[in-house]
Design a protein around this motif. Structure first.
Motif, PDB file in Angstrom:
ATOM      1  N   SER A 149       8.559  -7.688   2.877  1.00 10.08           N
ATOM      2  CA  SER A 149       8.973  -6.579   2.004  1.00 10.08           C
ATOM      3  C   SER A 149      10.406  -6.809   1.518  1.00 10.08           C
ATOM      4  O   SER A 149      10.732  -6.538   0.355  1.00 10.08           O
ATOM      5  N   ALA A 187      10.941   3.296  -0.840  1.00 17.63           N
ATOM      6  CA  ALA A 187      10.191   3.242   0.420  1.00 17.63           C
ATOM      7  C   ALA A 187       9.376   1.965   0.487  1.00 17.63           C
ATOM      8  O   ALA A 187       9.005   1.394  -0.535  1.00 17.63           O
ATOM      9  N   LEU A 219       5.824   0.860   1.549  1.00 11.50           N
ATOM     10  CA  LEU A 219       4.562   1.570   1.801  1.00 11.50           C
ATOM     11  C   LEU A 219       3.996   1.227   3.171  1.00 11.50           C
ATOM     12  O   LEU A 219       3.241   2.005   3.751  1.00 11.50           O
ATOM     13  N   VAL A 236       0.254  -4.325  -6.365  1.00 13.29           N
ATOM     14  CA  VAL A 236       1.190  -4.127  -5.255  1.00 13.29           C
ATOM     15  C   VAL A 236       0.652  -4.700  -3.937  1.00 13.29           C
ATOM     16  O   VAL A 236       1.328  -5.498  -3.272  1.00 13.29           O
TER      17      VAL A 236
HETATM   18  C1  LIG Z   1       4.149  -6.328 -10.047  1.00 18.02           C
HETATM   19  S1  LIG Z   1       5.080  -4.915  -9.748  1.00 18.02           S
HETATM   20  C2  LIG Z   1       3.998  -3.667 -10.362  1.00 18.02           C
HETATM   21  C3  LIG Z   1       4.714  -2.406 -10.715  1.00 18.02           C
HETATM   22  C4  LIG Z   1       3.821  -1.263 -11.200  1.00 18.02           C
HETATM   23  N1  LIG Z   1       2.839  -0.868 -10.234  1.00 18.02           N
HETATM   24  C5  LIG Z   1       3.156  -1.615 -12.493  1.00 18.02           C
HETATM   25  O1  LIG Z   1       1.966  -1.883 -12.511  1.00 18.02           O
HETATM   26  O2  LIG Z   1       3.841  -1.622 -13.517  1.00 18.02           O
HETATM   27  C6  LIG Z   1       4.915  -4.731  -8.010  1.00 18.02           C
HETATM   28  C7  LIG Z   1       5.783  -3.605  -7.469  1.00 18.02           C
HETATM   29  O3  LIG Z   1       5.353  -3.315  -6.143  1.00 18.02           O
HETATM   30  C8  LIG Z   1       6.480  -3.036  -5.364  1.00 18.02           C
HETATM   31  N2  LIG Z   1       6.148  -3.293  -3.951  1.00 18.02           N
HETATM   32  C9  LIG Z   1       5.743  -4.457  -3.404  1.00 18.02           C
HETATM   33  N3  LIG Z   1       5.593  -4.314  -2.080  1.00 18.02           N
HETATM   34  C10 LIG Z   1       5.879  -3.021  -1.795  1.00 18.02           C
HETATM   35  C11 LIG Z   1       5.935  -2.265  -0.596  1.00 18.02           C
HETATM   36  N4  LIG Z   1       5.678  -2.821   0.571  1.00 18.02           N
HETATM   37  N5  LIG Z   1       6.266  -0.972  -0.670  1.00 18.02           N
HETATM   38  C12 LIG Z   1       6.567  -0.394  -1.865  1.00 18.02           C
HETATM   39  N6  LIG Z   1       6.557  -1.065  -3.023  1.00 18.02           N
HETATM   40  C13 LIG Z   1       6.225  -2.368  -2.988  1.00 18.02           C
HETATM   41  C14 LIG Z   1       7.519  -3.991  -5.891  1.00 18.02           C
HETATM   42  O4  LIG Z   1       8.834  -3.593  -5.567  1.00 18.02           O
HETATM   43  C15 LIG Z   1       7.242  -3.978  -7.380  1.00 18.02           C
HETATM   44  O5  LIG Z   1       8.015  -3.042  -8.066  1.00 18.02           O
END
Ligand SMILES: C[S@@+](CC[C@H](N)C(=O)[O-])C[C@H]1O[C@@H](n2cnc3c(N)ncnc32)[C@H](O)[C@@H]1O
Length: 617
Positions: A325, A429, A431, A449
């Motif tokens: 993360s 946060a 997740l 995600v």
């Molecule tokens: C490829 S982006 C997609 C963003 C958004 N969902 C979209 O479709 O436009 C992936 C996002 O997931 C978040 N992310 C990845 N792992 C995560 C976690 N463990 N907890 C919260 N957010 C997470 C990243 O910080 C990033 O902003």
């Protein structure tokens, strides 16, 4: 006063043609409309139904498969009625017709410019480039950019690139959208270098630049900002740029001077103004009046500075202890994803139930979905999904989480600008730290995600626990089949130990563009290739899992989630599925989708979009 008999005859012919169109007898409609439109054009002003007849003619041509002629007639209609929303929509539809040939007509390009100027451009950049290439003078100018550096500079000095520099449609694209066209990138990169060489040839006597050229240079600079400076640069460029940076630094206390702003415009072809020392006071100083060509770019930089201020206000809901993360967070701090720009306006606000039944007509939902629901978006990135959903459906509580403060501040800024700041609770946060979190949600979304978690199934289970019984989940995941070229690139990167550093990423992009890695050439078709942060997301991500549909089916069984429907597929692919599986009209059988994907391995290039439901109590 009696009407001209010819108008009475035209009225009757138009009525016949309209009936034929309604009955889908397009050949007959055309037989009537072709001569009618030809004759009536001269008296268009006196015969008011002319516009409608022209619209009917364009429609009949389209339905009859005469798409090129339909395009011409549609643009003729838009010349008469530039604000006709239906005509604009039809023109956009025609643009996406694969076999269409664009006319070499300045009038057509003017109409196109007018229509695209009011449209979210990302889906139309490729057809717009094809329309530009239909212009012989533009093509010739583009051709000149294939010469060596000295030849390109000479062509620039002699005004031979003017058809390109002064093409309004190209400037519109450059200022607003990524242009996923390798040839354009190669040409624009050479042009950028020629501009720099020309400007810095004699530091004591910079050349005169006309207003039209300033507009182009600033548009190209804005494009570099949009791509997050994805183009590679050679040592000669870096050297000239370093000198330019020193010059800017030396004149730093006189930013209002035309010479300083001229140097800044050229500098911005390669670097953000935010790279200059003390950029906040520079760009937030209200006393500086920026040249008109620079204003849009300065506004982008100012917005970014506002985000940096907002970052300090983002509240934290959990800690971020997991090493994956933390790595993922770092990537999205440096490159918030995606940098969206267009307001996702909705035609109407409806209940979540109505909206979901639009996606899956047979979905059984509790009465809660007719009221204000509670939504969680895990991994909301820069807030596009929460903001679009808030625009579309009735929501009582919206919690949107992400690891990255930079992404969340982008989301906060956009929500603020769109007047939605109070409607969405953006929090930082991880997740995977949400087990034990007390709230429950009717709808949970996680797009792009879960496949970035060290243990996706673990994270997915945590989200399932936060979902109410009968609740709905929208999850998007990477497809193994569609991402084969991505997997090949990741292998190459790992084998060479390349890190996600900007210069390294630019070099790899340039090598792929130059054809050094033929197996990676399919990546040129991904829009993500054309922006440095998105390219990083595409092939340099610290953690990526990919799935097959049978694997997903197995995980859904473990999670006790029901697959309801696939969403987000382009309409043409959806139509293919429905033609192949008439007995599965809602597309709710994952096994069918698996056999569909075996025949169309690129179908899920933009991920599997899974609409899922937790069984009701
Ligand atoms: C490829 S982006 C997609 C963003 C958004 N969902 C979209 O479709 O436009 C992936 C996002 O997931 C978040 N992310 C990845 N792992 C995560 C976690 N463990 N907890 C919260 N957010 C997470 C990243 O910080 C990033 O902003």
């Amino acid at each position: 006063m009696s009407r001209d008999p010819i108008f009475i005859a035209w009225d009757a012919a138009f009525a016949d043609a309209s009936l034929a169109i309604r009955q889908q007898r397009y050949a007959q409609a055309l037989a009537v409309l072709r001569p009618l439109i030809g004759d009536a054009a001269r008296k268009a002003k006196q015969w008011p139904p002319y516009r409608h007849a022209l619209a009917g003619y364009a429609l009949a041509l389209y339905r009859h498969g005469e798409v090129n002629e339909a395009l011409l007639q549609q643009s003729r209609l838009l010349l008469l009625a530039p604000n006709d929303a239906e005509a604009r929509g039809n023109l956009l539809l025609l643009l996406q017709t694969e076999a269409i040939e664009f006319p070499d007509s300045a009038e057509f390009r003017r109409v196109l410019h007018g229509v695209l100027g009011q449209t979210e451009l990302s889906d139309y950049a490729v057809p717009a480039c094809r329309a530009l290439l239909a212009d012989a003078a533009f093509r010739q100018a583009l051709q000149r950019l294939r010469g060596d550096d000295a030849e390109v500079v000479t062509a620039l000095r002699k005004g031979r690139l003017r058809p390109l520099l002064q093409a309004p449609l190209l400037q519109l694209l450059l200022r607003n959208t990524l242009i996923p066209q390798p040839d354009f990138e190669l040409a624009l990169r050479r042009l950028r270098k020629a501009l720099l060489m020309h400007y810095t040839a004699d530091p004591h006597r910079p050349p005169q630049t006309g207003k039209a050229d300033w507009d182009f240079i600033a548009a190209l600079a804005q494009y570099q900002w949009l791509t997050e400076y994805a183009y590679a640069e050679d040592p000669e460029e870096s050297q000239r740029l370093a000198a330019l940076a020193l010059q800017l630094q030396a004149g730093r206390d006189r930013p209002a001077e035309p010479a300083w702003q001229a140097a800044l415009t050229y500098f911005a072809l390669y670097r953000s103004g935010l790279d200059l020392a003390d950029s906040r006071s520079l760009f937030c100083q209200s006393s500086v009046s920026w040249k008109p060509h620079l204003q849009a770019l300065v506004r982008e930089w100012q917005a970014c500075l506002r985000e940096r201020t907002l970052a300090a206000t983002v509240e934290r809901l959990t800690d971020i202890a997991d090493p994956v993360s933390e790595q993922v967070r770092r990537q999205y701090e440096e490159h918030p994803f995606p940098r969206w720009r267009q307001d996702p306006q909705a035609r109407q606000v409806q209940s979540a139930g109505q909206w979901l039944r639009g996606l899956a007509p047979d979905l059984a939902l509790s009465a809660d979905f007719d009221g204000d629901i509670a939504v969680l978006t895990a991994g909301c990135g820069t807030g596009l999904e929460p903001i679009s959903l808030t625009r579309q459906i009735r929501i009582g509580r919206y919690l949107a989480l992400d690891l990255s403060r930079a992404s969340l501040s982008y989301a906060l800024r956009m929500a603020g600008e769109l007047g939605l700041r109070d409607r969405i609770d953006f929090k930082q946060a991880d997740l995977t730290r949400l087990d034990g979190y007390p709230e429950r949600f009717d709808l949970i979304t996680a797009s792009g995600v879960l496949h970035h978690l060290a243990e996706p199934l673990h994270g997915w289970r945590i989200l399932c626990n936060l979902l109410k019984p009968g609740g709905v989940m929208l999850v998007s995941l990477y497809s193994e089949a569609a991402r084969r070229p991505v997997a090949a690139a990741r292998q190459l990167i790992a084998a060479n130990g390349w890190q996600a550093e900007p210069d390294r990423m630019r070099q790899l992009r340039q090598a792929i563009l130059a054809g050094d890695y033929p197996e990676l050439a399919p990546l040129l078709q991904w829009r993500d290739f054309y922006n440095l942060g998105m390219f990083r997301d595409l092939v340099f991500h610290p953690c990526e899992h990919r799935y097959t549909l049978p694997q997903i089916a197995a995980q859904l069984r473990q999670l006790n989630l029901r697959f309801i429907a696939m969403r987000g597929l382009p309409p043409a692919l959806n139509a293919l599925y429905h033609a192949d599986y008439p007995h599965d009209p809602n597309g709710s059988d994952l096994a069918n989708w698996a056999s569909f994907e075996a025949r169309h391995p690129n179908a899920f290039r933009s991920m599997y979009g899974l609409l899922l439901q937790k069984p009701p109590p």
